[in-house]
Design a protein around this motif. Structure first.
Motif, PDB file in Angstrom:
ATOM      1  N   ILE A  48      51.173  88.839  71.461  1.00 39.99           N
ATOM      2  CA  ILE A  48      51.039  90.107  70.736  1.00 39.99           C
ATOM      3  C   ILE A  48      51.875  91.169  71.441  1.00 39.99           C
ATOM      4  CG2 ILE A  48      48.914  90.686  71.960  1.00 39.99           C
ATOM      5  CD1 ILE A  48      47.988  92.015  69.348  1.00 39.99           C
ATOM      6  N   PRO A  49      52.714  91.919  70.710  1.00 38.22           N
ATOM      7  CA  PRO A  49      53.502  92.987  71.328  1.00 38.22           C
ATOM      8  C   PRO A  49      52.589  94.045  71.961  1.00 38.22           C
ATOM      9  CG  PRO A  49      54.323  92.492  69.133  1.00 38.22           C
ATOM     10  CD  PRO A  49      53.041  91.735  69.294  1.00 38.22           C
ATOM     11  N   LYS A  50      53.091  94.710  72.995  1.00 37.29           N
ATOM     12  CA  LYS A  50      52.261  95.629  73.801  1.00 37.29           C
ATOM     13  C   LYS A  50      51.612  96.758  73.018  1.00 37.29           C
ATOM     14  CE  LYS A  50      53.855  94.951  78.449  1.00 37.29           C
ATOM     15  NZ  LYS A  50      54.350  95.541  79.668  1.00 37.29           N
ATOM     16  N   GLY A  51      52.344  97.502  72.209  1.00 42.86           N
ATOM     17  CA  GLY A  51      51.801  98.704  71.582  1.00 42.86           C
ATOM     18  C   GLY A  51      50.996  98.472  70.320  1.00 42.86           C
ATOM     19  N   ILE A  52      50.835  97.242  69.905  1.00 43.26           N
ATOM     20  CA  ILE A  52      50.191  96.958  68.621  1.00 43.26           C
ATOM     21  C   ILE A  52      48.721  97.358  68.608  1.00 43.26           C
ATOM     22  CG2 ILE A  52      49.476  95.068  67.078  1.00 43.26           C
ATOM     23  CD1 ILE A  52      52.402  95.690  66.790  1.00 43.26           C
ATOM     24  N   LEU A  53      47.968  96.975  69.627  1.00 44.44           N
ATOM     25  CA  LEU A  53      46.513  97.188  69.602  1.00 44.44           C
ATOM     26  C   LEU A  53      46.128  98.664  69.526  1.00 44.44           C
ATOM     27  CD1 LEU A  53      45.285  94.453  72.096  1.00 44.44           C
ATOM     28  CD2 LEU A  53      45.178  94.432  69.607  1.00 44.44           C
ATOM     29  N   GLN A  54      46.960  99.554  70.065  1.00 42.20           N
ATOM     30  CA  GLN A  54      46.628 100.981  70.007  1.00 42.20           C
ATOM     31  C   GLN A  54      46.818 101.552  68.606  1.00 42.20           C
ATOM     32  OE1 GLN A  54      49.315 100.867  72.800  1.00 42.20           O
ATOM     33  NE2 GLN A  54      47.891 100.690  74.508  1.00 42.20           N
ATOM     34  N   ARG A  55      47.612 100.871  67.780  1.00 45.18           N
ATOM     35  CA  ARG A  55      47.898 101.385  66.441  1.00 45.18           C
ATOM     36  C   ARG A  55      47.089 100.719  65.340  1.00 45.18           C
ATOM     37  NH1 ARG A  55      54.237 100.796  66.172  1.00 45.18           N
ATOM     38  NH2 ARG A  55      53.369  98.955  65.256  1.00 45.18           N
ATOM     39  N   VAL A  56      46.192  99.812  65.699  1.00 40.78           N
ATOM     40  CA  VAL A  56      45.404  99.082  64.695  1.00 40.78           C
ATOM     41  C   VAL A  56      44.421 100.029  64.017  1.00 40.78           C
ATOM     42  CG1 VAL A  56      43.677  97.268  64.367  1.00 40.78           C
ATOM     43  CG2 VAL A  56      45.629  96.861  65.857  1.00 40.78           C
TER      44      VAL A  56
END
Length: 110
Positions: free
Chosen positions: A33-41
C-alpha cells in the motif's frame, strides 16, 4: 423461443438490482500500500471470501477511487484497529440533551 430471449434479457437487466454486491467485488488485491493512502481514506469495507466475492480484501474508498488491498498487511490491520477504536470512542460520548429551562411569565405565580 422469443419468450426465452425476453426472459434472459430481463434477468440480465435485473441482476444488478437483485445482487448489488456482485459488481462491487475486488477481483485483484494489492499486497503493498502506498504511504499516503491511509490518511486520505474516507471509508472502508471488509470483503469476505464467501457468497458472491471470492477474495478476502479491504476496500479503501478515496474521493472517487477504490483500492483493494490484502487484509494481511500489517499497516492496514493496525489502521483498521485504530479506526475501530476511534469510531467506538466517538459513539460512546453521546452528547447529552440540553435541559429546557422553565421561565416564569410576567404576572404568574409558582
Amino acid at each position: 423461443v422469443p419468450f426465452i430471449s425476453v426472459f434472459f434479457l430481463t434477468l440480465l437487466l435485473l441482476f444488478p438490482a437483485l445482487f448489488p454486491g456482485a459488481f462491487n467485488c475486488c477481483t485483484k488485491i494489492s499486497e503493498e500500500i502506498p504511504k499516503g493512502i491511509l490518511q486520505r481514506v474516507e471509508r472502508f469495507e471488509i470483503q469476505k471470501a464467501d457468497g458472491l466475492c471470492h477474495l478476502e480484501a479491504v476496500i479503501l474508498y478515496l474521493e472517487d477511487k477504490k483500492f483493494c488491498v490484502s487484509p494481511r498487511i500489517k499497516r492496514v490491520k493496525k489502521w483498521m484497529k485504530e479506526m475501530k477504536h476511534n469510531i467506538h470512542r466517538r459513539k460512546s460520548h453521546v452528547r447529552k440533551q440540553r435541559k429546557t429551562r422553565i421561565t416564569k411569565k410576567k404576572g404568574q405565580k409558582q
